[in-house]
Design a protein around this motif. Structure first.
Motif, PDB file in Angstrom:
ATOM      1  N   TYR A  28       0.837  -1.195   0.000  1.00  0.00           N
ATOM      2  CA  TYR A  28       0.000   0.000   0.000  1.00  0.00           C
ATOM      3  C   TYR A  28       0.875   1.249   0.000  1.00  0.00           C
ATOM      4  N   THR A  29       0.242   2.364  -0.310  1.00  0.00           N
ATOM      5  CA  THR A  29       0.881   3.662  -0.204  1.00  0.00           C
ATOM      6  C   THR A  29      -0.166   4.672   0.237  1.00  0.00           C
ATOM      7  N   ILE A  30       0.291   5.717   0.843  1.00  0.00           N
ATOM      8  CA  ILE A  30      -0.607   6.802   1.223  1.00  0.00           C
ATOM      9  C   ILE A  30      -0.364   7.951   0.248  1.00  0.00           C
ATOM     10  N   ALA A  31      -1.413   8.306  -0.491  1.00  0.00           N
ATOM     11  CA  ALA A  31      -1.317   9.384  -1.476  1.00  0.00           C
ATOM     12  C   ALA A  31      -1.622  10.707  -0.792  1.00  0.00           C
ATOM     13  N   HIS A  32      -0.752  11.650  -0.995  1.00  0.00           N
ATOM     14  CA  HIS A  32      -0.938  12.980  -0.412  1.00  0.00           C
ATOM     15  C   HIS A  32      -1.377  14.000  -1.458  1.00  0.00           C
ATOM     16  N   ARG A  33      -1.503  13.540  -2.712  1.00  0.00           N
ATOM     17  CA  ARG A  33      -2.005  14.362  -3.813  1.00  0.00           C
ATOM     18  C   ARG A  33      -2.989  13.545  -4.615  1.00  0.00           C
ATOM     19  N   ALA A  34      -4.116  14.132  -4.960  1.00  0.00           N
ATOM     20  CA  ALA A  34      -5.119  13.435  -5.761  1.00  0.00           C
ATOM     21  C   ALA A  34      -4.580  13.218  -7.165  1.00  0.00           C
ATOM     22  N   PHE A  35      -4.736  12.000  -7.693  1.00  0.00           N
ATOM     23  CA  PHE A  35      -4.245  11.711  -9.039  1.00  0.00           C
ATOM     24  C   PHE A  35      -5.343  11.215  -9.967  1.00  0.00           C
ATOM     25  N   SER A  36      -6.592  11.353  -9.556  1.00  0.00           N
ATOM     26  CA  SER A  36      -7.714  10.909 -10.377  1.00  0.00           C
ATOM     27  C   SER A  36      -8.964  11.644  -9.915  1.00  0.00           C
ATOM     28  N   PRO A  37      -9.923  11.817 -10.802  1.00  0.00           N
ATOM     29  CA  PRO A  37     -11.160  12.469 -10.358  1.00  0.00           C
ATOM     30  C   PRO A  37     -11.965  11.613  -9.384  1.00  0.00           C
ATOM     31  N   PHE A  38     -11.600  10.342  -9.214  1.00  0.00           N
ATOM     32  CA  PHE A  38     -12.348   9.439  -8.348  1.00  0.00           C
ATOM     33  C   PHE A  38     -11.691   9.232  -6.983  1.00  0.00           C
ATOM     34  N   THR A  39     -10.663   9.980  -6.670  1.00  0.00           N
ATOM     35  CA  THR A  39      -9.898   9.677  -5.468  1.00  0.00           C
ATOM     36  C   THR A  39     -10.372  10.364  -4.209  1.00  0.00           C
ATOM     37  N   GLY A  40     -11.056  11.479  -4.318  1.00  0.00           N
ATOM     38  CA  GLY A  40     -11.470  12.183  -3.122  1.00  0.00           C
ATOM     39  C   GLY A  40     -10.359  13.077  -2.602  1.00  0.00           C
ATOM     40  N   THR A  41     -10.521  13.533  -1.380  1.00  0.00           N
ATOM     41  CA  THR A  41      -9.577  14.461  -0.774  1.00  0.00           C
ATOM     42  C   THR A  41      -8.421  13.704  -0.125  1.00  0.00           C
ATOM     43  N   PRO A  42      -7.178  14.071  -0.447  1.00  0.00           N
ATOM     44  CA  PRO A  42      -6.038  13.401   0.174  1.00  0.00           C
ATOM     45  C   PRO A  42      -5.895  13.824   1.631  1.00  0.00           C
ATOM     46  N   PRO A  43      -5.176  13.104   2.449  1.00  0.00           N
ATOM     47  CA  PRO A  43      -4.499  11.854   2.101  1.00  0.00           C
ATOM     48  C   PRO A  43      -5.470  10.668   2.101  1.00  0.00           C
ATOM     49  N   TYR A  44      -5.138   9.654   1.335  1.00  0.00           N
ATOM     50  CA  TYR A  44      -5.921   8.424   1.288  1.00  0.00           C
ATOM     51  C   TYR A  44      -4.982   7.271   0.963  1.00  0.00           C
ATOM     52  N   THR A  45      -5.444   6.069   1.216  1.00  0.00           N
ATOM     53  CA  THR A  45      -4.622   4.877   1.039  1.00  0.00           C
ATOM     54  C   THR A  45      -5.033   4.128  -0.216  1.00  0.00           C
ATOM     55  N   VAL A  46      -4.045   3.810  -1.035  1.00  0.00           N
ATOM     56  CA  VAL A  46      -4.223   2.974  -2.221  1.00  0.00           C
ATOM     57  C   VAL A  46      -3.445   1.686  -1.964  1.00  0.00           C
ATOM     58  N   ALA A  47      -4.078   0.545  -2.221  1.00  0.00           N
ATOM     59  CA  ALA A  47      -3.436  -0.731  -1.907  1.00  0.00           C
ATOM     60  C   ALA A  47      -3.531  -1.712  -3.059  1.00  0.00           C
TER      61      ALA A  47
END
Length: 132
Positions: free
Chosen positions: A63-82
């Motif tokens: 997993y990684t924690i994104a601190h910048r949105a990279f897609s219109p479907f990601t929502g407000t950072p930070p968030y976890t992508v796994a």
């Protein structure tokens, strides 16, 4: 966004998500699960792929924690992508939702989520399963 529209190969997957379930393909010849949706088995190249409903459970591979949105479907950072290793033997990338801390090896379960509110598309996300 037109390029994100389902096509003949992916429509059953997105119909499943809309119905609240994770649908995967299984090869009729080698019997292995397949993800992402496609017309030929990546293991034996058979075109005998059938759809089945997955329980939507798996394990966090990485997993990684994104601190910048990279897609219109990601929502407000930070968030976890796994990367999730589903119990059927396929790996998929997804968001982890639910606010729990994530660790490699955690068991996760499907949580269909509309990340941008009710007008946004339903997406297959996962949440960490509670341990007893």
């Amino acid at each position: 966004m037109a390029d994100l529209a389902p096509d003949a190969e992916t429509q059953p997957f997105w119909d499943g998500i809309a119905a609240g379930e994770l649908r995967l393909q299984r090869c009729g010849d080698c019997r292995r699960a397949v993800f992402y949706p496609r017309s030929l088995c990546p293991h034996c190249f058979s075109d005998r792929l059938d759809w089945f409903t997955s329980p939507g459970t798996g394990t966090v591979y990485s997993y990684t924690i994104a601190h910048r949105a990279f897609s219109p479907f990601t929502g407000t950072p930070p968030y976890t992508v796994a990367l999730i290793d589903l119990d059927e033997g396929v790996r998929m990338m997804s968001r982890i939702v639910g606010g729990n801390r994530v660790r490699i090896g955690d068991r996760v379960e499907l949580k269909i989520t509309r990340l941008g509110g009710e007008d946004s598309p339903a997406l297959p996300c996962f949440r960490v399963r509670e341990t007893v």
